[in-house]
Design a protein around this motif. Structure first.
Motif, PDB file in Angstrom:
ATOM      1  N   UNK A  45       0.843  -1.203   0.000  1.00 18.90           N
ATOM      2  CA  UNK A  45       0.000   0.000   0.000  1.00 18.90           C
ATOM      3  C   UNK A  45       0.880   1.255   0.000  1.00 18.90           C
ATOM      4  N   UNK A  46       1.989   1.184  -0.713  1.00 21.19           N
ATOM      5  CA  UNK A  46       2.949   2.283  -0.728  1.00 21.19           C
ATOM      6  C   UNK A  46       2.339   3.565  -1.289  1.00 21.19           C
ATOM      7  N   UNK A  47       1.504   3.443  -2.322  1.00 17.36           N
ATOM      8  CA  UNK A  47       0.906   4.643  -2.940  1.00 17.36           C
ATOM      9  C   UNK A  47       0.029   5.388  -1.933  1.00 17.36           C
ATOM     10  N   UNK A  48      -0.772   4.653  -1.172  1.00 14.41           N
ATOM     11  CA  UNK A  48      -1.645   5.285  -0.186  1.00 14.41           C
ATOM     12  C   UNK A  48      -0.831   5.932   0.942  1.00 14.41           C
ATOM     13  N   UNK A  49       0.274   5.284   1.322  1.00 12.93           N
ATOM     14  CA  UNK A  49       1.102   5.832   2.389  1.00 12.93           C
ATOM     15  C   UNK A  49       1.778   7.124   1.932  1.00 12.93           C
ATOM     16  N   UNK A  50       2.241   7.152   0.663  1.00  9.71           N
ATOM     17  CA  UNK A  50       2.856   8.365   0.136  1.00  9.71           C
ATOM     18  C   UNK A  50       1.842   9.514   0.068  1.00  9.71           C
ATOM     19  N   UNK A 161      -6.710  11.005   4.127  1.00 15.58           N
ATOM     20  CA  UNK A 161      -5.585  10.238   3.591  1.00 15.58           C
ATOM     21  C   UNK A 161      -5.165   9.137   4.556  1.00 15.58           C
ATOM     22  N   UNK A 162      -5.198   9.419   5.854  1.00 10.22           N
ATOM     23  CA  UNK A 162      -4.845   8.387   6.840  1.00 10.22           C
ATOM     24  C   UNK A 162      -5.861   7.239   6.822  1.00 10.22           C
ATOM     25  N   UNK A 163      -7.136   7.601   6.720  1.00  6.19           N
ATOM     26  CA  UNK A 163      -8.178   6.575   6.689  1.00  6.19           C
ATOM     27  C   UNK A 163      -8.041   5.702   5.447  1.00  6.19           C
ATOM     28  N   UNK A 164      -7.738   6.343   4.304  1.00  9.17           N
ATOM     29  CA  UNK A 164      -7.563   5.581   3.054  1.00  9.17           C
ATOM     30  C   UNK A 164      -6.371   4.651   3.159  1.00  9.17           C
TER      31      UNK A 164
END
Length: 196
Positions: A45-50, A161-164
């Motif tokens: 989930x690197x994209x969401x973390x970025x 963004x954190x929830x996603x």
């Protein structure tokens, strides 16, 4: 990540799969495996973390864990800012021109050189004053905008963004990993039984 892991372990499908495998894997063993593979799980989930980090960068008063940070907020005044330090350079240079220029005029030596130094010094001081006024306006606007966004848009964007990221970490990271571990342990247990 550990909180997300605990939530994943308490989900119905995971609990049912653990019960179905009949003791082939324990909750503690499963948790240890997931913590050992946290890098691989997070990479899924690197994209969401970025995206979360980018939203977080807009509000530097928060840390990546969502806790309040002691670091200065984005809208606070800071003498370390290059925009605030820039006016000091032409001001110092202006003084370096003005002092010898005034000295040459006072003592009557080479008045055209003294006049040139004074003119250059005054121009640099004017540049410094203009830059300082521009910086003060910029800092005031930035401070007001950050303050208005801090409780509104920025805070909502960080939370979204954190929830996603946490949802993606749960659905595409933790749950598939835990189910694979349970299935693998179950297959090994069945293989051992068959070998006996």
């Amino acid at each position: 990540m550990e909180r997300t892991l605990d939530e994943a372990m308490s989900l119905g499908p995971i609990a049912e799969a653990i019960d179905r495998c009949g003791g082939a894997v324990s909750r503690e063993g499963l948790r240890a495996k997931a913590l050992g593979a946290r890098t691989a799980i997070a990479a899924s989930v690197d994209a969401e973390y970025r995206a979360y980090l980018e939203a977080l960068a807009m509000d530097s008063s928060l840390s990546p864990d969502g806790e309040a940070s002691t670091a200065r907020g984005a809208g606070r005044w800071s003498l370390r800012s290059p925009a605030v330090l820039f006016p000091g350079l032409p001001a110092v240079a202006g003084l370096l021109f003005l002092l010898p220029g005034c000295g040459l005029r006072v003592f009557g030596g080479r008045p055209y050189v003294g006049d040139g130094l004074i003119t250059a010094g005054l121009l640099l001081c004017a540049v410094a004053v203009g830059a300082l006024v521009g910086d003060l306006i910029w800092l005031s606007v930035t401070k007001a905008r950050t303050r208005s966004m801090g409780a509104g848009d920025v805070g909502r964007e960080v939370a979204r963004a954190r929830k996603a990221w946490e949802l993606a970490l749960m659905e595409r990271g933790m749950v598939p990993f835990l189910l694979d571990c349970i299935e693998e342990a179950d297959q090994e247990e069945r293989g051992d039984r068959a070998a006996r």
